[in-house]
Design an enzyme around this catalytic site. Structure first.
Site, short mmCIF file in Angstrom:
data_model
loop_
_atom_site.label_atom_id
_atom_site.label_comp_id
_atom_site.label_asym_id
_atom_site.label_seq_id
_atom_site.Cartn_x
_atom_site.Cartn_y
_atom_site.Cartn_z
N LYS A 66 0.39 -0.82 -0.17
CA LYS A 66 0.31 -0.20 0.23
C LYS A 66 0.64 1.50 0.15
O LYS A 66 0.59 1.86 -0.98
CB LYS A 66 -0.82 -0.50 0.77
N ARG A 110 -7.02 2.82 11.38
CA ARG A 110 -6.57 1.01 11.54
C ARG A 110 -7.91 0.78 12.57
O ARG A 110 -7.89 -0.84 13.16
CB ARG A 110 -5.54 0.44 11.52
N ARG A 170 11.83 -6.47 2.85
CA ARG A 170 12.53 -5.51 2.65
C ARG A 170 13.26 -4.69 3.29
O ARG A 170 13.93 -4.72 4.58
CB ARG A 170 11.41 -4.11 3.35
N ARG A 218 13.98 -2.45 8.52
CA ARG A 218 13.35 -2.02 9.55
C ARG A 218 12.91 -3.21 10.76
O ARG A 218 13.77 -4.38 10.84
CB ARG A 218 11.93 -2.02 9.07
N ARG A 236 2.02 -8.79 13.42
CA ARG A 236 2.23 -7.67 12.55
C ARG A 236 0.64 -8.36 12.05
O ARG A 236 -0.40 -7.92 11.58
CB ARG A 236 3.41 -6.65 11.59
N1 ADP Z 1 -3.30 3.63 12.66
C1 ADP Z 1 -1.99 3.27 13.36
N2 ADP Z 1 -2.66 3.08 14.71
C2 ADP Z 1 -1.83 2.38 15.41
N3 ADP Z 1 -0.88 1.86 14.92
C3 ADP Z 1 -0.22 2.14 13.74
C4 ADP Z 1 -0.97 3.16 12.71
N4 ADP Z 1 -0.50 2.75 12.05
C5 ADP Z 1 1.19 2.72 12.07
N5 ADP Z 1 1.26 2.14 13.04
C6 ADP Z 1 2.13 1.36 14.03
O1 ADP Z 1 3.44 1.77 13.59
C7 ADP Z 1 3.48 0.33 13.22
C8 ADP Z 1 4.54 0.39 11.76
O2 ADP Z 1 3.35 0.90 10.21
P1 ADP Z 1 2.95 1.11 8.50
O3 ADP Z 1 5.14 1.12 8.34
O4 ADP Z 1 2.50 0.91 8.34
O5 ADP Z 1 3.25 -0.92 9.19
P2 ADP Z 1 2.49 -1.91 8.31
O6 ADP Z 1 1.41 -1.60 7.48
O7 ADP Z 1 3.82 -2.44 7.51
O8 ADP Z 1 2.34 -2.49 9.74
C9 ADP Z 1 2.33 -0.59 12.74
O9 ADP Z 1 3.05 -1.82 13.44
C10 ADP Z 1 1.84 -0.15 14.37
O10 ADP Z 1 2.67 -0.15 15.86
#
Ligand code: ADP
Length: 339
Positions: free
Chosen positions: A64, A141, A175, A219, A230
């Protein structure tokens, strides 16, 4: 007034607040938004007076961010990824950052109040630059986050991407980020066999240019254990939302668009208003790998140029979408918890 400004009025409450003080005050949440809403006039803006407001949702590793950032460059609309905002916050020193780091590195979701505050600060920067649209990636989320967003924006389109877990895991583990320029790459050759009627998936690696090759980092939350956690957290959200996600509406995809297939990109094109060009674009595309390559080679640039005004795009979207995105997510039924 720009939608982002309205968001900011709602979201800005304490830009300097630490994780600890936010927790202590516990003042963020839908109740607070409701109070704020009552004290302001939140007339929704005319779509033609602003830029697009789109959301990309999907499991970790689904792509995404890649898709959203490419669209963002092409369209000149900011790509706002809440994961990036969290990682920026982690670069600050102090107890809040280390607490946040422990949440992220365990594969858990950051609490709603913190994530909303980070988003508010990012949107304030946008507003100062006069930006009036966004492509949001990874937000909302949870139902609470979605409810807050719904109260302050007119979301035009939600794109929900999905991919089989084996491929997601391979993609996350592959990644890499360039520690110098911040470029995102993927060294994994994703090759998942056909299984139980689900098509095989092949995805070529997204290799760095020679200038980045020696500076790649991974990361901290892209270890196998954390990625699995996750994915587990995400699948709970998906299961809770699946019955609503399948509805026809502004939320596109039947329970999510399976990426890596020609059909996904065709459906995405149609949903983005590119349908009248799909015939040309997809004619002669013989394999999935070719489809992926074609998508990124085209970069949607020519399509965007021909698409014309944003208002035209919005009109196309509103004709496609029979149902509001919050209805599609079941928000109208008073559901709480993760999406
Ligand atoms: N909308 C959200 N609500 C809660 N936690 C979030 C949100 N967006 C990101 N995070 C936190 O940041 C981390 C990394 O997010 P992201 O880069 O979007 O990773 P991915 O989609 O690969 O899990 C998530 O695992 C979570 O801990």
């Amino acid at each position: 007034m720009a939608t982002i400004n309205r968001l900011m009025r709602l979201f800005s409450w304490s830009h300097s607040s630490s994780l600890a003080s936010q927790k202590a005050s516990n003042q963020w949440g839908v109740a607070r938004v409701d109070r704020e809403l009552r004290s302001h006039s939140f007339k929704k803006e005319k779509p033609e007076a602003r830029n697009i407001q789109w959301i990309f949702l999907g499991c970790p590793g689904v792509g995404k961010g890649t898709y959203a950032s490419r669209l963002s460059k092409l369209m000149g609309i900011p790509h706002i990824a809440t994961g990036d905002l969290v990682r920026e916050e982690l670069t600050q020193s102090g107890p809040s950052a280390s607490e946040l780091e422990s949440i992220v590195n365990r594969g858990k979701l950051v609490p709603d109040d913190i994530i909303v505050n980070l988003l508010a600060r990012r949107l304030e920067k946008s507003a100062l630059k006069g930006e009036t649209g966004f492509i949001l990636d990874g937000f909302p989320r949870t139902i609470n986050q979605a409810g807050i967003l719904e109260q302050v924006t007119d979301i035009d389109l939600v794109i929900n991407l999905k991919l089989r877990e084996e491929a997601l895991l391979q993609k996350c583990l592959g990644r890499r980020i360039c520690s110098q320029c911040g470029g995102n790459y993927n060294v994994a050759v994703v090759n998942v066999e056909e299984q139980g009627g689900q098509p095989a998936i092949y995805m070529a690696p997204l290799l760095p240019p020679p200038s980045c090759a020696s500076k790649l980092i991974t990361r901290a939350d892209d270890t196998e254990e954390v990625v699995k956690e996750r994915l587990r957290v995400y699948s709970i959200q998906q299961n809770l939302g699946d019955d609503e996600l399948g509805n026809e509406g502004i939320l596109i995809g039947d329970g999510g668009l399976t990426v890596g297939t020609i059909e996904c990109y065709q459906q995405m094109d149609r949903s983005l208003g590119f349908h009248y060009l799909s015939g040309t674009m997809w004619a002669g595309v013989a394999s999935r790998k070719a489809a992926t390559d074609v998508l990124f080679r085209y970069e949607l640039e020519q399509l965007m140029n021909r698409l014309g005004k944003v208002s035209e795009m919005l009109d196309i979207n509103s004709r496609i979408c029979g149902q509001h995105w919050t209805q599609a997510l079941g928000l109208g039924r008073g559901r709480q918890g993760p999406l």
